[in-house]
Each structure stands twice: as C-alpha cells, then as structure tokens.
Design a protein around this motif. Structure first.
Motif, PDB file in Angstrom:
ATOM      1  N   THR A  71      37.331  57.770  76.775  1.00  0.00           N
ATOM      2  CA  THR A  71      36.415  56.879  76.071  1.00  0.00           C
ATOM      3  C   THR A  71      36.588  56.969  74.561  1.00  0.00           C
ATOM      4  O   THR A  71      36.270  56.006  73.845  1.00  0.00           O
ATOM      5  CB  THR A  71      34.951  57.192  76.409  1.00  0.00           C
TER       6      THR A  71
ATOM      7  N   LYS B 101      32.678  44.146  82.495  1.00  0.00           N
ATOM      8  CA  LYS B 101      33.782  44.856  81.847  1.00  0.00           C
ATOM      9  C   LYS B 101      33.278  46.088  81.104  1.00  0.00           C
ATOM     10  O   LYS B 101      32.283  46.026  80.377  1.00  0.00           O
ATOM     11  CB  LYS B 101      34.486  43.911  80.860  1.00  0.00           C
TER      12      LYS B 101
ATOM     13  N   VAL C 269      34.812  48.979  78.500  1.00  0.00           N
ATOM     14  CA  VAL C 269      35.961  49.268  77.643  1.00  0.00           C
ATOM     15  C   VAL C 269      35.690  50.515  76.829  1.00  0.00           C
ATOM     16  O   VAL C 269      34.657  50.628  76.164  1.00  0.00           O
ATOM     17  CB  VAL C 269      36.262  48.088  76.693  1.00  0.00           C
TER      18      VAL C 269
ATOM     19  N   THR D 256      40.103  50.595  80.376  1.00  0.00           N
ATOM     20  CA  THR D 256      39.487  49.290  80.593  1.00  0.00           C
ATOM     21  C   THR D 256      39.209  49.129  82.079  1.00  0.00           C
ATOM     22  O   THR D 256      40.088  49.393  82.904  1.00  0.00           O
ATOM     23  CB  THR D 256      40.412  48.148  80.125  1.00  0.00           C
TER      24      THR D 256
ATOM     25  N   LEU E 226      37.346  46.313  84.948  1.00  0.00           N
ATOM     26  CA  LEU E 226      36.838  44.950  85.130  1.00  0.00           C
ATOM     27  C   LEU E 226      36.505  44.728  86.595  1.00  0.00           C
ATOM     28  O   LEU E 226      37.293  45.082  87.480  1.00  0.00           O
ATOM     29  CB  LEU E 226      37.882  43.936  84.675  1.00  0.00           C
TER      30      LEU E 226
ATOM     31  N   ASP F 297      42.497  50.249  84.122  1.00  0.00           N
ATOM     32  CA  ASP F 297      43.762  50.510  83.447  1.00  0.00           C
ATOM     33  C   ASP F 297      43.613  51.709  82.521  1.00  0.00           C
ATOM     34  O   ASP F 297      42.696  51.750  81.683  1.00  0.00           O
ATOM     35  CB  ASP F 297      44.209  49.289  82.635  1.00  0.00           C
TER      36      ASP F 297
END
Length: 298
Positions: free
Chosen positions: A100, A124, A126, A131, A133, A150
């Motif tokens: 993070t 989402k 991030v 990332t 989703l 990802d």
C-alpha cells in the motif's frame, strides 16, 4: 459523543444528521427510512490507531469516506457509491504495508439486490503498489462477477521476492449455487535469488455453499526445475472431505495419493512424499532448505 439532527421535515428526512465523537465524525443528509434511502454520507477518522485494539492490528493513519446512498430497503435494493482515502496507513503487516505504501484509495459502487443478491460497479482499491478491481452482479438467476488484483513489484510485499503477480477470479452460477474460478500468475520472478520465470496456480470450484467440488492445478518452473501437478477436493454429503488425484511435483519433490476425512474427524487413505533434495523448495519457502525426506502416510 454528540448527536445533532437539523432540518427534520418528516420522519426519516434530514437536512443534517451528525454524530461526533473523539474517534470519528459522521454526517448524513437526505432521506433515511424503510421505504426510501437517498442521501449523502461523510465520515472522517482522524486517528485510526483508536481502532487498533478493535481490529487486532498495529493500526495507524487517517481516513475519509464520502458515500452516496440510493435505494428502497423494503424492495431489498440499495446502492452505495464510494469515494474513500486512507493516508499515512500502517497495519503492522509488513507485506500489506509494503504494497500500500501508506495510502489506499477506494472508489466505485456496491449494490444490495433482492433475495440475497449483490453487485459491484467498478469497485476499485488502489495502493502505491497494488490495484484491485471488482465488477458484476450476482442474483437468484445468474452470477457474473469478475475480479482482478495486480501486483507489479513483488519485492514491495517481501524483499526476498522479485517479479510481478496477477490474480484473476470470477463468480458464476447464482447466489443459491455459486461457482468460482481463479488463476494466479507469477512471472519474471525470483525467491531468495532463485529464478521463478513462470508459475501458474489455477482453481475451479462448483457449488461453493453446498456440495463443494474443486480442482487445483499447478504449472510452471521454479529454480530451473519443472513445477506441475494438481488435486481434486470435494465436500462429502455425509460430512467431511475427500482429496483425490493428488499428484504435485516441484523438482525432485513429489507428493501423491488420496485421502478422506469423515464427519467424525477420522482420516483414511494413503499419501506419499518423496523429496530427494529439499533445496528444490527453497525459492518458494523463501529460505535455504537442505536434506531429503521420504514419508508414507497411511
């Protein structure tokens, strides 16, 4: 704790409804009742460490959330559009904190649908080095939810790793009988300096909440040696679990067999483990291993 209600025109209709405490500030304006929800919510948490004991983490940082609510509770339809931020975030979990980078953003919409259904519109998450989703709906007639995560730099999760990872998952079937599939792909990676050019782990499961039946497979290369195999797992109608067609090999290490665990917790079956050189697992264990191991469990 201070609760303020202003501009109450009728039951469930507020110009401002605010809850203020030393740990948070929560506000809502709009309609909030059994027939109709329509309004805006804002939440500020200036010091996340106040919740550390509650969540069991070494938590710190600050957070804000803005949400738009719309729906009809009696019809079991509620949609919440989210826009949130966490800053200076730490959890005490090194891998998570590394991914993070101390900041997380949350956007998208979450939906409650009739008869236990649910859905996501481009939800989402991030972070500095991750990332995630999720999108799609699950209802009584069908489920079509896709998710992806990802991780472009695995060393952010653990300095002993390099490379990148990608997770793709889907939920199909319906809310009464959901099925799932997932594929984790690791490429251009290494563990403690040992190459892992490609490693793919796949899982396919049917009837997640009932008579679960799942298949797992492994394919790739670890430290210049093949990594292949798979197994089947099933929940038994009479209770307990069964593993079949267990056959997984990584270099000189191989495990084969089948086993069952009944409702009383009694195990049966036979599983063999042959490891001519445990060093073949060092890249995955993220530490140097040595020796050999042979076991026959009956």
């Amino acid at each position: 704790i201070i609760v303020i209600a202003e501009g109450v025109e009728k039951e469930g209709q507020y110009d401002i409804l605010r809850l203020t405490a030393s740990t948070l500030d929560l506000g809502f304006s709009g309609a909030l009742g059994p027939k109709r929800i329509a309004g805006k919510l804002d939440l500020k948490v200036p010091d996340l460490s106040r919740f550390a004991r509650l969540v069991g983490l070494d938590l710190s940082g600050e957070g804000v959330l803005a949400a738009k609510l719309d729906g009809a509770p009696k019809e079991e339809r509620i949609a919440v559009t989210l826009d949130g931020r966490l800053a200076r975030l730490t959890t005490g979990i090194d891998s998570f904190d590394g991914l993070t980078g101390g900041r997380v953003a949350l956007t998208g919409r979450v939906k409650k649908l009739p008869a236990g259904g649910f859905g996501f519109d481009d939800l989402k998450v991030v972070g500095a080095h991750l990332t995630a989703l999720v999108k799609g709906d699950a209802t009584t007639t069908m489920a079509a939810i896709d998710a992806q995560v990802d991780l472009p730099d695995l060393k952010r999760a653990d300095p002993r790793l390099t490379g990148r990872a990608n997770l793709r998952a889907s939920l199909t079937g319906n809310v009464q009988k959901p099925n799932a599939a997932a594929r984790l792909t690791i490429v251009d990676a290494s563990g403690i300096g040992r190459p892992i050019p490609r490693l793919v782990l796949e899982a396919v499961a049917r009837d997640l909440t009932g008579a679960l039946d799942a298949r797992l497979s492994l394919d790739g290369e670890v430290d210049k040696k093949p990594a292949k195999g798979g197994l089947k797992a099933a929940k038994q109608v009479s209770g307990g679990w069964r593993l079949d067609d267990v056959d997984v090999g990584i270099g000189s290490v191989r495990i084969k067999g089948a086993a069952a665990l009944d409702a009383a917790g009694l195990a049966s079956g036979r599983v063999t483990l042959a490891a001519a050189d445990l060093d073949d697992l060092s890249a995955l264990a993220l530490q140097k291993l040595a020796g050999r191991l042979d076991a026959d469990l009956v």
